[in-house]
Design an enzyme around this catalytic site. Structure first.
Site: not given
Ligand code: GLA
Length: 650
Positions: A160, A193-195, A215
């Protein structure tokens, strides 16, 4: 295999010697990652449903449920423990350790349990000083932690992006790639890495798949916002390097069955990793059927060189398609709008070779039909239809047919009004269809009268049959969207449904605050939309400035207002509510009809002053206000449309 492994080890270790090589070179070196995900990985993860409420019993029960539900047989093999498995402190040696209360047996024992059942175990850490939930994470401990994961015989690491310590993403994610390679254990590396830094451009060298967005939430608006962010990323995805639009929410209860079917249909078309995120122990038959449909899974697992992508976009009506490796194409006819409508494409537009006709397989109903070129269907609001289309002769399969309901209104009516509804029945293949009988359906209390024939003896391709009806809305009908879903039955009892609808909405008069009008629809990422209050019901403030009038839809959101082409100007101040204590990041978009962009902001962060927008809305029938979750997740994304003023005819 061993030779291959040592090659990788060498590749991973070499750059650590001599002069410090560039990060790009180190990422290159990690290219020799193992080819562990030739098709998108499938499994289950604890996060979407259970968050931090996880125990080793839950993980074991979920592994058991994967087997008893038939999901393992359908291809789901990874059992992924997400955040919150670790103890609040590292052990005396400085190593990560499982929480002693919730995971008393430790991770190695869990891996044994899962492996004994022919499944694989996934684990989680963050490329940060702490995980997203504030537990020990791996930045600066990469080698030791990767070593532990290998010692515990873990098969997958989701890594993450929280608490990054100010170190650039590519460095943090490369260091872990090297550490994993150095263990010599085949471990799938999931880059979360969320993009934020275009991981599609670099993460393929390091890992097996990477998140492209923040997310997902168990909400329609969130799922659709993620779909929007996938357009254009298709060329970066392929075997052992997949775009990841996030884990599935199917079965978690925040969307309708129609919406969940769109969710998994689109994920399959996108070659997404299929990581279920629901409670497998108690799932309904409908959820299980959605997750295990073999033909949908086969589309997900068939990469054919290019992930599915959007081939057309007419406002709310989208067509997503992908070529299949054995010829033919998979297609999703997607209606993201609030009213039913026909979505159409052609075999030619799907890129199929020219042929006298095509077989269409509806992968959800298993119905086979034949078409000369048209690929179309009436699709309910938020729904989709998914077909595999291949060149081929009709053989014994019936022709493709479609029913479509239209009105002579623009979709909006008033109480007491009479309008015309037309049900059009089309036949797209051979042979001709006999005895088509149209049965209109209107909401209770509405009246409907045929104004011409409702039955056709023969309908042939290219010559649709239309039945017309006069529909009267009762005087007392209230605001809302009303279905005009109609049936066409043909000889032999075959039935096809046309989804249509009209809305009764409040038209604005003169100058008004949008927050004084009722929205046509409001899809929000959390809770319900605040009107003149924030999502928590308190007064709205952006960077210290109070906004007595304002809309507070938690991102990701999409809120629609009926303007009736009566307005000319919309002014608003876009920002994040001060209640988040400077947290959150959101994007704002104002869309006109057909989703044309009229105005937009970049990313606005909590604590920043509001961004004023002054938008020409001349001739707009429906105004759509969209907020996106920005580069991270949707935590604290309390978006505010402050002082939303609309200038309209009196
Ligand atoms: C981030 C990630 C999620 C999840 C949470 C856990 O937000 O993007 O997919 O793993 O952390 O805390």
């Amino acid at each position: 295999m061993r030779g291959f492994l040592s090659l990788i080890l060498l590749a991973a270790l070499l750059p650590l010697g001599a002069a410090t090589p560039s990060w790009a070179a180190r990422a290159e070196a990690a290219v020799a990652k193992l080819p562990l995900t030739p098709t998108p990985p499938m499994g289950w993860s604890s996060w979407n449903k259970f968050r931090c409420n996880i125990t080793e019993d839950l993980i074991k029960q979920s592994a058991d449920a994967l087997i008893s539900s038939g999901m393992k047989d359908a291809g789901y093999t990874y059992v992924n423990i997400d955040d919150c498995w670790m103890a609040p402190q590292r052990d005396a040696n400085g190593d990560l350790q499982a929480d002693p209360v919730r995971f008393p047996g430790g991770i190695r024992a869990l891996a044994d349990y899962v492996h004994a059942r022919g499944l694989k175990l996934g684990i989680y850490s963050s490329a940060g000083t702490k995980t997203c939930q504030g537990l020990p994470a791996s930045l600066g401990h990469e080698e030791a932690d990767a070593g532990k994961f290998a010692e515990w015989e873990v098969d997958l690491l989701k890594y993450d992006n929280c608490n990054d310590g100010g170190v650039p993403a590519i460095e943090r994610f490369t260091t872990m790639a090297e550490a994993l390679a150095a263990t010599g254990r085949p471990i799938v590396y999931s880059i979360c890495e969320w993009g934020a830094n275009k991981p599609w451009e670099w993460a393929g060298a390091l890992g097996h798949y990477w998140r492209t967005t923040g997310d997902i939430a168990d909400r329609w608006g969130s799922m659709v916002a993620i779909v929007d962010q996938q357009a254009g990323l298709e060329r970066f995805s392929g075997p052992n390097a997949w775009n990841d639009p996030d884990m599935l929410e199917v079965g978690n209860g925040g969307m309708t069955e129609v919406e969940y079917r769109s969710h998994i249909s689109l994920w399959a078309l996108l070659n997404a990793p299929l990581i279920a995120g629901n409670d497998l122990r108690t799932m309904s038959a409908a959820t299980k059927e959605m997750l295990t449909n073999p033909e949908v899974i086969a589309i997900d697992q068939d990469w054919a060189g290019v992930q599915g992508h959007k081939i057309s976009d007419r406002g709310d009506l989208e067509v997503w398609a992908k070529p299949l490796s054995r010829g033919g194409a998979a297609v999703v006819l997607f209606n993201r709008g609030p009213v039913g409508a026909e979505v159409a494409t052609t075999a030619t537009d799907l890129g199929l070779k020219s042929w006298t006709g095509y077989r269409m397989r509806d992968v959800w109903t298993n119905a086979d039909t034949h078409t000369r070129d048209q690929v179309r269907a009436s699709v309910p609001a938020h729904g989709s239809r998914m077909f595999v289309v291949k060149p081929g002769p009709p053989g014994k399969v019936p022709p493709a047919v479609a029913a479509d309901v239209r009105t002579d209104t623009e979709g909006f009516v008033e109480a007491g009004q009479t309008f015309t509804a037309t049900v059009r029945f089309s036949v797209d293949g051979l042979p001709p269809v006999r005895d088509a009988e149209v049965t209109p359906a209107v909401p209770e209390g509405w009246s409907v009268k045929a104004t011409g024939p409702t039955r056709a003896r023969v309908v042939v391709p290219g010559r649709p049959f239309s039945a017309r009806f006069e529909v009267t809305v009762p005087g007392g009908a209230g605001k809302g969207i009303y279905g005009l879903t109609s049936q066409v039955t043909t000889r032999g009892g075959r039935q096809v449904t046309g989804y249509g609808s009209v809305a009764i909405a409040q038209a604005p008069q003169g100058d008004q605050w949008l927050s004084d009008l009722d929205a046509l629809t409001a899809d929000v990422g959390y809770g319900t939309m605040g009107r003149d209050t924030n999502v928590g019901g308190k007064p709205i403030k952006i960077a210290g400035v109070p906004y007595p009038k304002g809309l507070a839809p938690h991102a990701a959101s999409e809120v629609r207002y009926f303007l009736d082409r009566r307005c000319t100007r919309f002014t608003v101040a876009a920002g994040i509510d001060d209640g988040t204590n400077r947290r959150g990041s959101v994007t704002f978009q104002v869309l006109g009809d057909d989703r044309s962009e009229l105005a937009a902001t970049g990313v606005i962060r909590g604590g920043e002053p509001a961004v004023p927008l002054d938008v020409d809305v001349t001739n707009v029938l429906v105004l759509t206000l969209v907020t996106g979750i920005g580069p991270d997740n949707n935590n604290s994304d309390h978006s505010i449309w402050g002082s939303p003023r609309i200038v309209c005819a009196v």
